[in-house]
Design an enzyme around this catalytic site. Structure first.
Site, PDB file in Angstrom:
ATOM      1  N   ASP A 102      -2.751  -4.932  -0.554  1.00  0.00           N
ATOM      2  CA  ASP A 102      -2.329  -6.300  -0.201  1.00  0.00           C
ATOM      3  C   ASP A 102      -3.097  -6.828   1.009  1.00  0.00           C
ATOM      4  O   ASP A 102      -3.506  -7.992   1.041  1.00  0.00           O
ATOM      5  CB  ASP A 102      -0.821  -6.373   0.022  1.00  0.00           C
ATOM      6  N   MET A 131       0.805  -1.208   0.000  1.00  0.00           N
ATOM      7  CA  MET A 131       0.000   0.000   0.000  1.00  0.00           C
ATOM      8  C   MET A 131       0.847   1.271   0.000  1.00  0.00           C
ATOM      9  O   MET A 131       2.056   1.222   0.222  1.00  0.00           O
ATOM     10  CB  MET A 131      -0.915  -0.011   1.241  1.00  0.00           C
ATOM     11  N   HIS A 132       0.191   2.417  -0.219  1.00  0.00           N
ATOM     12  CA  HIS A 132       0.662   3.769   0.068  1.00  0.00           C
ATOM     13  C   HIS A 132       1.814   4.272  -0.793  1.00  0.00           C
ATOM     14  O   HIS A 132       2.019   5.486  -0.872  1.00  0.00           O
ATOM     15  CB  HIS A 132       1.122   3.898   1.539  1.00  0.00           C
TER      16      HIS A 132
HETATM   17  O1  LIG Z   1       1.745  -0.118   5.012  1.00  0.00           O
HETATM   18  C1  LIG Z   1       1.164  -1.176   5.077  1.00  0.00           C
HETATM   19  C2  LIG Z   1      -0.272  -1.226   5.502  1.00  0.00           C
HETATM   20  O2  LIG Z   1      -0.751   0.058   5.915  1.00  0.00           O
HETATM   21  C3  LIG Z   1       1.888  -2.454   4.719  1.00  0.00           C
HETATM   22  O3  LIG Z   1       1.129  -3.607   5.035  1.00  0.00           O
HETATM   23  C4  LIG Z   1       2.220  -2.452   3.241  1.00  0.00           C
HETATM   24  O4  LIG Z   1       1.016  -2.693   2.523  1.00  0.00           O
HETATM   25  C5  LIG Z   1       3.332  -3.426   2.909  1.00  0.00           C
HETATM   26  O5  LIG Z   1       2.896  -4.712   2.894  1.00  0.00           O
HETATM   27  P1  LIG Z   1       3.914  -5.973   2.839  1.00  0.00           P
HETATM   28  O6  LIG Z   1       4.990  -5.687   1.832  1.00  0.00           O
HETATM   29  O7  LIG Z   1       4.447  -6.144   4.212  1.00  0.00           O
HETATM   30  O8  LIG Z   1       3.044  -7.122   2.421  1.00  0.00           O
END
Ligand SMILES: O=C(CO)[C@@H](O)[C@H](O)COP(=O)(O)O
Ligand SMILES: Nc1ncnc2c1ncn2[C@@H]1O[C@H](COP(=O)(O)OP(=O)(O)O)[C@@H](O)[C@H]1O
Length: 499
Positions: free
Chosen positions: A240, A81-82
């Site tokens: 994700d 995300m983000h």
């Molecule tokens: O920042 C967040 C949720 O707010 C993280 O969950 C990212 O979405 C990264 O995910 P992964 O790479 O750990 O799956």
């Protein structure tokens, strides 16, 4: 037999699942990604590497599995995300993506509170201004890279950019948009109020679509590079964690998952978007229509283990490293670790805190440090479990996914520390499975995600708490929780030296 592909654009790599109509993962392929950390608190990746590695993973999967590409009916995406992806007027990437675990934007978060107000921000977005979210990154670019900011025609998030390159269509799905701090959660549209207050042109915000929406088919280039048929149907997909919720069957109240990826999350289903968690946890749109989820996030969960392995044990694999830790009794010989190597989000919103090993003894070996890291990451996640329980959530069973769910030891540890049954599914690839489920509904195999989940989601093993471990971890957890308040002031001083 026909298939769908679920693509999970994680932080450590792109994972592609080939899933048949029974929900079996017939083949999976991972292509690794480079994390660029040029200085403390910085984390970036090259969006073009995401695309090339997605093509690599898909084309290798197809050639190794010997599957006829015409049998792949649909594809969808889950993504970290983000992360801010900036496109210019030719839809070319302007600069590397600043990621979810980059914490350079503390000043910009304060700017948001000054201009919008914390309470108003929570009213509109249901979330605090956290360094990892997208709006603070946009404001950082505006302040520090004005030439780049002035070139922006649109911004996207990681999986949306990959999907754009495969289809030529620009969209962002709601579950990912919820993590930008620009989405009005109640109105399900971009917040013109926040855009105006923060002087962000509304026209750079892309068209919003639902996760299960069909966005098109593959371009000729994408077909050639991936090996897929041009007629393969492409569905939007989701964040994700929203996809992990779908892929784990977290599709009704009182269903909770823990995902240990690069980040670690505790995610619980929410029927509505109008609860007030006061910003203690994240609160986002689910990938399932008209649903939401609350979530606590440990910034460096799996990342703490992978950083440790790459730094001190790069000669062995994760399985061997974790197997070593199983030779040490619970409690790691009195060694505690806090996973704050990138700062922290839940429960401590603190970009300058850093990790600690407390209680190092001359008798400790590598296996003690490894076990302490596994326990410290799990204690951190237990803090999120506690917050959700205190909000009234019944958490009696947890589904464990992500790379951390590859380990029996780590899942048992989760059961002992969370004091719940923990279920491992036949596939630990929650986000990728969720993406595959979106595609399978999209191509018409099922009428709903819930119907698909009834077929695709299979339990593999149930781990129950071991009473003696529960008692030990209960006592250790109280010691663990003291480490933050005992070290945050020192870390704040050390931050000045680290910069
Ligand atoms: O920042 C967040 C949720 O707010 C993280 O969950 C990212 O979405 C990264 O995910 P992964 O790479 O750990 O799956
Ligand atoms: N065999 C293993 N046992 C325990 N943990 C593992 C194993 N393999 C990977 N991991 C952990 O899983 C993390 C990657 O999980 P993954 O879900 O792929 O992350 P992401 O989606 O962020 O790329 C690694 O950082 C590592 O800590």
């Amino acid at each position: 037999m026909s298939y769908v592909l679920g693509v999970d654009l994680g932080t450590s790599g792109v994972k592609v699942l080939l899933v048949n109509r029974e929900g079996s993962v017939e083949y999976e392929k991972t292509a690794s990604l480079t994390l660029i950390q040029e200085k403390t608190g910085y984390a970036e990746q090259d969006p073009n590497e995401w695309v090339e590695q997605t093509y690599e993973a898909i084309s290798t999967l197809l050639s190794e599995s010997n599957i006829n590409p015409h049998l792949v009916e649909g594809i969808s995406f889950a993504g970290q995300m983000h992360g801010l992806v900036l496109l210019d007027s030719n839809n070319q990437v302007i600069r590397n993506s600043i990621l979810w675990n980059d914490t350079r934007t503390t000043e910009e978060c304060q700017d948001i509170y000054r201009s919008v107000g914390k309470d108003r921000l929570l009213d509109i977005t249901k979330n605090l201004a956290l360094e990892g979210f997208t709006l603070p990154k946009l404001l950082w670019i505006k302040k520090h890279e004005p030439n780049n900011f002035n070139k922006i025609q649109t911004f996207l998030l990681p999986k949306d950019y990959v999907r754009y390159r495969l289809t030529g269509k620009l969209h962002m799905d709601y579950s990912d948009a919820a993590g930008t701090l620009l989405l009005d959660l109640a109105k399900n549209k971009w917040s013109e109020e926040i855009c105006e207050l923060m002087e962000i042109p509304t026209e750079i915000c892309p068209e919003l679509i639902n996760s299960i929406a069909e966005v098109g088919t593959l371009t000729e280039e994408a077909s050639k590079k991936s090996g897929l048929n041009m007629a393969t149907k492409v569905f939007a997909g989701g964040a994700d964690n929203a996809c992990a919720a779908i892929g784990s069957g977290v599709l009704r109240e009182d269903k909770t998952l823990v995902s240990i990826g690069t980040s670690g999350v505790v995610l619980s289903y929410e029927e509505s978007g109008d609860k007030n968690f006061e910003g203690k946890v994240h609160y986002f749109n689910h990938g399932a229509p008209d649903a939401f989820y609350s979530m606590g996030v440990t910034l460096a969960a799996g990342h703490s283990l992978s950083w440790y392995k790459e730094t001190f044990a790069n000669d062995i694999g994760f399985d061997e490293l974790v197997q070593e830790a199983s030779t040490v009794k619970p409690g790691a010989g009195g060694l505690l670790f806090t996973p704050y190597i990138n700062g922290e989000r839940t429960p401590h919103v603190d970009a300058t805190i850093r990790g600690s090993f407390i209680g190092i003894d001359a008798s400790h070996k590598r296996q003690h440090f490894t076990r302490a890291i596994l326990e410290g990451i799990t204690f951190s996640l237990q803090e999120s479990v506690s917050i959700l329980r205190e909000s009234g959530k019944k958490i009696e069973t947890i589904i464990s996914v992500g790379g951390g769910a590859k380990s029996d030891l780590w899942i048992q540890m989760q059961a002992d520390i969370f004091q719940t049954k923990v279920i491992r599914l036949t596939s630990e690839q929650g986000p990728g499975m969720g993406a595959a489920m979106i595609a399978s509904v999209g191509v018409g195999w099922f009428n709903s995600l819930a119907d698909c989940g009834d077929v695709f989601i299979q339990e593999e093993k149930v781990y129950k708490p071991i009473e003696e471990n529960v008692e030990l971890y209960h006592d250790l957890f109280h010691l663990y929780k003291q480490v933050y308040s005992s070290t945050n002031k020192i870390n704040n001083q050390l931050h000045k030296i680290r910069m």
